[in-house]
Design an enzyme around this catalytic site. Sequence first.
Site, PDB file in Angstrom:
ATOM      1  N   LYS A  22      23.698  -6.196   7.585  1.00 50.88           N
ATOM      2  CA  LYS A  22      22.306  -5.789   7.878  1.00 50.88           C
ATOM      3  C   LYS A  22      21.349  -6.474   6.905  1.00 50.88           C
ATOM      4  CE  LYS A  22      20.823  -1.687   6.209  1.00 50.88           C
ATOM      5  NZ  LYS A  22      19.605  -1.708   5.378  1.00 50.88           N
ATOM      6  N   ASN A  23      21.673  -6.429   5.611  1.00 50.64           N
ATOM      7  CA  ASN A  23      20.723  -6.902   4.600  1.00 50.64           C
ATOM      8  C   ASN A  23      20.686  -8.417   4.456  1.00 50.64           C
ATOM      9  OD1 ASN A  23      20.103  -4.267   4.283  1.00 50.64           O
ATOM     10  ND2 ASN A  23      21.109  -4.019   2.293  1.00 50.64           N
ATOM     11  N   ARG A  92      11.308  -0.136   5.416  1.00 58.29           N
ATOM     12  CA  ARG A  92      10.732  -0.843   4.280  1.00 58.29           C
ATOM     13  C   ARG A  92      10.955  -2.345   4.378  1.00 58.29           C
ATOM     14  NH1 ARG A  92       9.542  -1.102  -0.841  1.00 58.29           N
ATOM     15  NH2 ARG A  92      10.589  -2.684  -2.079  1.00 58.29           N
ATOM     16  N   CYS A 116      10.722   6.462  -0.058  1.00 66.40           N
ATOM     17  CA  CYS A 116      11.751   6.964   0.859  1.00 66.40           C
ATOM     18  C   CYS A 116      12.653   7.892   0.039  1.00 66.40           C
ATOM     19  CB  CYS A 116      12.555   5.819   1.461  1.00 66.40           C
ATOM     20  SG  CYS A 116      13.517   4.953   0.232  1.00 66.40           S
ATOM     21  N   ARG A 121       9.921   2.908  -4.458  1.00 69.27           N
ATOM     22  CA  ARG A 121      10.010   1.563  -3.836  1.00 69.27           C
ATOM     23  C   ARG A 121       8.738   0.732  -4.039  1.00 69.27           C
ATOM     24  NH1 ARG A 121      14.349   1.934  -0.221  1.00 69.27           N
ATOM     25  NH2 ARG A 121      14.625  -0.290  -0.582  1.00 69.27           N
ATOM     26  N   ASP A 304      24.117   0.423  -3.588  1.00 66.70           N
ATOM     27  CA  ASP A 304      24.408   0.828  -2.205  1.00 66.70           C
ATOM     28  C   ASP A 304      25.818   1.378  -2.033  1.00 66.70           C
ATOM     29  OD1 ASP A 304      22.416  -1.728  -0.491  1.00 66.70           O
ATOM     30  OD2 ASP A 304      21.903   0.050  -1.649  1.00 66.70           O
ATOM     31  N   ILE A 326      19.172   1.411 -10.784  1.00 72.06           N
ATOM     32  CA  ILE A 326      18.310   0.714  -9.812  1.00 72.06           C
ATOM     33  C   ILE A 326      17.404   1.722  -9.114  1.00 72.06           C
ATOM     34  CG2 ILE A 326      18.300  -0.786  -7.770  1.00 72.06           C
ATOM     35  CD1 ILE A 326      19.807  -2.265  -9.840  1.00 72.06           C
ATOM     36  N   ARG A 396      21.385   3.479  11.152  1.00 70.95           N
ATOM     37  CA  ARG A 396      20.500   2.408  10.666  1.00 70.95           C
ATOM     38  C   ARG A 396      21.319   1.288  10.059  1.00 70.95           C
ATOM     39  NH1 ARG A 396      15.107   4.008   7.651  1.00 70.95           N
ATOM     40  NH2 ARG A 396      15.161   1.741   7.733  1.00 70.95           N
TER      41      ARG A 396
HETATM   42  C1  EPZ Z   1      17.375  -4.242  -1.175  1.00 74.48           C
HETATM   43  O1  EPZ Z   1      16.236  -3.393  -1.278  1.00 74.48           O
HETATM   44  C2  EPZ Z   1      18.276  -3.595  -0.135  1.00 74.48           C
HETATM   45  N1  EPZ Z   1      17.574  -3.515   1.137  1.00 74.48           N
HETATM   46  C3  EPZ Z   1      18.665  -2.190  -0.594  1.00 74.48           C
HETATM   47  O2  EPZ Z   1      19.600  -1.684   0.350  1.00 74.48           O
HETATM   48  C4  EPZ Z   1      19.389  -2.304  -1.937  1.00 74.48           C
HETATM   49  O3  EPZ Z   1      19.668  -0.989  -2.396  1.00 74.48           O
HETATM   50  C5  EPZ Z   1      18.466  -3.014  -2.938  1.00 74.48           C
HETATM   51  O4  EPZ Z   1      18.084  -4.308  -2.427  1.00 74.48           O
HETATM   52  C6  EPZ Z   1      19.153  -3.231  -4.288  1.00 74.48           C
HETATM   53  O5  EPZ Z   1      20.290  -4.002  -4.110  1.00 74.48           O
HETATM   54  C7  EPZ Z   1      17.569  -4.607   1.949  1.00 74.48           C
HETATM   55  O6  EPZ Z   1      18.133  -5.629   1.633  1.00 74.48           O
HETATM   56  C8  EPZ Z   1      16.862  -4.446   3.263  1.00 74.48           C
HETATM   57  P1  EPZ Z   1      15.033  -4.373  -4.902  1.00 74.48           P
HETATM   58  P2  EPZ Z   1      14.945  -3.900  -2.123  1.00 74.48           P
HETATM   59  O7  EPZ Z   1      13.690  -4.978  -4.730  1.00 74.48           O
HETATM   60  O8  EPZ Z   1      14.784  -5.347  -1.984  1.00 74.48           O
HETATM   61  C9  EPZ Z   1      12.405  -2.317  -8.232  1.00 74.48           C
HETATM   62  C10 EPZ Z   1      20.390  -0.186   1.967  1.00 74.48           C
HETATM   63  O9  EPZ Z   1      20.946   0.897   1.780  1.00 74.48           O
HETATM   64  N2  EPZ Z   1      11.293  -3.089  -7.676  1.00 74.48           N
HETATM   65  O10 EPZ Z   1      16.185  -5.261  -5.278  1.00 74.48           O
HETATM   66  O11 EPZ Z   1      13.812  -3.012  -1.784  1.00 74.48           O
HETATM   67  C11 EPZ Z   1      12.948  -1.248  -7.300  1.00 74.48           C
HETATM   68  O12 EPZ Z   1      12.216  -0.063  -7.422  1.00 74.48           O
HETATM   69  C12 EPZ Z   1      19.164  -0.559   1.153  1.00 74.48           C
HETATM   70  O13 EPZ Z   1      20.802  -1.081   2.756  1.00 74.48           O
HETATM   71  C13 EPZ Z   1      10.091  -3.115  -8.378  1.00 74.48           C
HETATM   72  O14 EPZ Z   1       9.947  -2.506  -9.419  1.00 74.48           O
HETATM   73  O15 EPZ Z   1      15.419  -3.557  -3.612  1.00 74.48           O
HETATM   74  C14 EPZ Z   1      14.375  -1.095  -7.791  1.00 74.48           C
HETATM   75  O16 EPZ Z   1      14.393  -0.248  -8.924  1.00 74.48           O
HETATM   76  C15 EPZ Z   1      18.672   0.603   0.312  1.00 74.48           C
HETATM   77  N3  EPZ Z   1       9.062  -3.842  -7.868  1.00 74.48           N
HETATM   78  C16 EPZ Z   1      14.757  -2.508  -8.233  1.00 74.48           C
HETATM   79  O17 EPZ Z   1      13.522  -3.212  -8.420  1.00 74.48           O
HETATM   80  C17 EPZ Z   1       9.179  -4.564  -6.702  1.00 74.48           C
HETATM   81  O18 EPZ Z   1       8.206  -5.236  -6.300  1.00 74.48           O
HETATM   82  C18 EPZ Z   1      15.579  -3.275  -7.227  1.00 74.48           C
HETATM   83  O19 EPZ Z   1      14.926  -3.185  -5.969  1.00 74.48           O
HETATM   84  C19 EPZ Z   1      10.410  -4.523  -6.011  1.00 74.48           C
HETATM   85  C20 EPZ Z   1      11.453  -3.779  -6.524  1.00 74.48           C
END
Ligand code: EPZ
Length: 417
Positions: A22-23, A92, A116, A121, A304, A326, A396
């Site tokens: 998916k991702n 998202r 969420c 996020r 995840d 995370i 999902r």
């Molecule tokens: C991706 O989300 C995945 N989603 C998430 O999987 C996964 O948990 C996450 O990466 C971490 O591996 C998809 O790929 C669609 P991040 P993403 O930006 O990109 C912070 C699932 O279950 N952050 O790597 O949103 C954030 O709060 C989903 O399939 C900022 O601070 O995650 C987090 O603490 C859930 N500012 C950390 O970085 C930003 O602008 C990592 O988030 C962006 C993120």
Amino acid sequence: MDKFIINGGKRLKGEVNISGAKNATLPIMTATLLAKGNSILHNVPRLIDIKMMSHLLRVLGARVDFHGDVLEIDTTYVNYYEAPYELVSKMRASIYVMGPLLARFGQARVSFPGGCAIGTRPVDLHLKAMEALGAKINIEHGYIKPACKELIGNEINFDKVSVGATANALMTAVLAKGETNIHNAALEPEIGSLIDFLNKMGAQIEGKDTTHLKITGVSKLEPAEMEMIPDRIETGTFLIAGAITKSEITVSNCIPKHIQVLIDRMEDAGYLFEIIGDSIKIYPPQIIKPVDIVTQPYPNFPTDLQAQFLALMTLADGQCTVEDTIFPDRFMHVGELNRLDANILMDKNMAIINGVKSLSGAEIMATDLRASATLVLAGLAARGQTTISRIYHIDRGYERIEEKLQKLGANIKRVRG
Ligand code: EPZ
């Protein structure tokens, strides 16, 4: 609303095939907006999130056809650059259209994604990347509106690893003038597959699988065709399904090295593995040893799989901790697991788990994607009947999970609610 009814305590057996990731698919779907024409994606999983992203692309003017596991996306007539609230608030990952729309139209209008069940996020790193490339960003009435006449390559230094921000930065920089260097880029395999797809479109990206990505901007990209990589989180989820029911099962069509850290931690817990090509066979121990984990960006333990591993540790012989750095709030599953007689205490973003001899079935509720998969795993292990409500979350991210588990001998059925 649909429910799962599970009669647990049964051993599983046999083999399960892993679906496309998916991702990996979601950002590649939005990357097709960077060109005009028909892109073809293979090994695409049938998931709600893929359906929602397909709908968003249609709203933007693309034609999207999904037959079998092949997704065809024709972006020739894309003429709209707004991702509306009602779509972004549901998923998202819709924010992945922001970079491509800015690169294609010089502007975009994307609803600010809300929080969420797993946390607030933020998107500040996404915005920082676009500003570095010359975009002016106006935020009003809940919409993010980046605009830029001409994107110019630059240095992008992420002070925190972000999968989404790395993806959006890549999809913006590929059409920027000159060279862009992204530092502290995410190493997740899904970023590697996005780079492969963008390079197939004609982009010039170097440094795949490193934290420093160098992008030389080009003036035009073409549609491309590619097979999606297997879903490493589904792979880990099914390995833990075998582990928590003390079963010998084989997980096939996967990439073992993408979940090496889970295999390592489960070996610490006493499990043995036989890895042959794209298949992993798991052999359970008599006693599950407690193992502490801390989630970190790839290649460390993935957030995840945090909930799923935590469920396994509820049956370990002793105490251990699970910490999520995370998404510190990603523990909605703890309360539900305790309803199954687990013994888990929370201390801020760390769960302290005291292993119990067995779990017992009860009525529980899913809250988010990975938590709902976790509740299914716990239900498979629990004595007696477990009923899980709000399982739309699970559809999902998992393709026909109950059918795959039934093929492994699980007593699980979906009851239309
Ligand atoms: C991706 O989300 C995945 N989603 C998430 O999987 C996964 O948990 C996450 O990466 C971490 O591996 C998809 O790929 C669609 P991040 P993403 O930006 O990109 C912070 C699932 O279950 N952050 O790597 O949103 C954030 O709060 C989903 O399939 C900022 O601070 O995650 C987090 O603490 C859930 N500012 C950390 O970085 C930003 O602008 C990592 O988030 C962006 C993120």
